[in-house]
Design an enzyme around this catalytic site. Structure first.
Site, mmCIF file in Angstrom:
data_model
loop_
_atom_site.group_PDB
_atom_site.id
_atom_site.type_symbol
_atom_site.label_atom_id
_atom_site.label_comp_id
_atom_site.label_asym_id
_atom_site.label_seq_id
_atom_site.Cartn_x
_atom_site.Cartn_y
_atom_site.Cartn_z
ATOM 1 C CB CYS A 90 1.810 6.496 -0.730
ATOM 2 S SG CYS A 90 0.572 5.579 -0.205
ATOM 3 N NE ARG A 131 -3.515 1.942 0.000
ATOM 4 C CZ ARG A 131 -3.362 3.614 -1.068
ATOM 5 N NH1 ARG A 131 -1.980 3.833 -1.624
ATOM 6 N NH2 ARG A 131 -4.278 4.714 -1.306
#
Lengths: 257, 103
Positions: free
Chosen positions: A218, A214
């Site tokens: 970003c 994740r």
């Protein structure tokens, strides 16, 4: 199949956030992350690697083999490695020291392939064992405090061709992107809701994304260079978000669109 | 060998609610890979469920069902302790059967 039951009277007053929440709730019952949990539990007990050992003596911070509650206290400082580690970097340590697997090689493996696939299962199961518990990251050790400060710097650092930081989207209340509400990761409930939901199953890709994956995304969205897997900068961000989310509930492994 | 299913069957009143989570790629046969080659179709075609050995559910599926499908249905007359088994078969001929006890 679950979507077939989605037809219901249209409600004009319903906000987008309500709609998304409802969609998540519908899927929650059949969250495929459970399939990963099953695999992860098996992997934890399975003898593997050149040392033909299981991970059952792995110390995730609460003593060897203690899994329950470990997730809500990570990242934390570990004396044996003299480092602050998150769940995934700690797993790499255990896989190397206990099982004799090559941590460097695993860290260089693309997400969703080979040993990284096994990590997906492990993080799904380990996080699920702490589901509903409250985040309680330790901040007693000097290195833990230092990592919080480093994470904060990273969070607010603007850069890249779009000149934005994590904080540009996640540093204030009531921001949104493409009709999706963005959690404010600098305080609760945003920090625990955001940080505490990963690892999560992503319906759009049909994969289980770990926290590291994740965070990698970003960095991609900011057009920053990819951080190394389980590198200090990603752990520092984890400490920053985790400490900000203190007292919030862990919902991982959650389900995301 | 395909990955196991997760089956939960809960009795309430005169029926039991069965929830099944299956692990399957469910490729439609309409996608292309990075080299422009069509990814061959690979999906579950046939799902059956039996209660104590007697078939109580049958469904024919196509490629439109999503990856890692979730299936929920009710079985009338199922009581706690009953054996429920679910079997799926895909278009490659692979099959998987898992059992659960109604609770």
């Amino acid at each position: 199949m679950s979507l077939a039951c989605a037809i219901q009277p249209a409600m004009a007053q319903k906000s987008t956030a309500d709609g998304i929440a409802e969609y998540r709730e519908m899927l929650q019952d059949g969250n495929p992350a459970e399939l990963f949990e099953m695999k992860g539990e098996e992997l934890w007990k399975q003898k593997r690697g050149s040392k033909n050992a299981s991970l059952e003596r792995c110390d995730l911070g609460k003593g060897p083999g203690v899994v329950k509650g470990a997730f809500v206290e990570l990242p934390r400082y570990f004396a044996d490695t003299n480092r602050v580690q998150d769940l995934e970097s700690r797993l790499l340590t255990c896989m190397e020291t206990l099982q004799g697997l090559d941590a460097k090689k695993i860290a260089a493996t693309p997400f969703g392939k080979d040993e990284q696939k096994n990590i997906e299962g492990l993080v799904a199961w380990i996080s699920a064992e702490s589901k509903g518990m409250k985040f309680n990251l330790p901040q007693n050790h000097a290195q833990e405090k230092q990592m919080y400060e480093a994470g904060k710097r990273m969070f607010y650092m603007r850069g890249g061709p779009h000149d934005f930081a994590c904080a540009s989207c996640h540093g204030a209340d009531d921001k949104r992107i493409r009709l999706q509400d963005l959690p404010n990761l600098t305080k609760n409930p945003g920090a625990s809701a955001g940080f505490g939901a990963w690892p999560a199953y992503r319906v759009s890709s049909g994969e289980l994304w770990s926290m590291q994956r994740r965070l990698n995304d970003c960095f991609r969205q900011q057009r920053f260079p990819y951080p190394g897997y389980a590198s200090d900068v990603t752990i520092a961000l984890g400490v920053f978000m985790g400490v900000n989310g203190q007292g919030g509930e862990a919902t991982a492994p959650a389900i995301k669109r | 060998m395909p990955d196991p299913m997760r089956i939960r069957a809960q009795a309430s009143g005169d029926k039991a609610t069965v929830r099944v989570l299956m692990s399957h790629e469910m490729e439609t046969g309409q996608r292309k890979d990075a080299n422009g080659q069509v990814i061959p179709a690979w999906f579950i075609q046939d799902v059956t469920a039996s209660l104590n050995g007697k078939q109580v559910f049958h469904a024919e599926w196509g490629p439109a069902v999503s990856k890692n499908p979730f299936l929920q249905f009710n079985v009338k007359g199922a009581k706690a302790g009953d054996k429920l088994s679910v079997t799926w078969k895909d278009n490659r001929g692979e099959t998987r059967t898992d059992e659960a006890t109604v609770s």
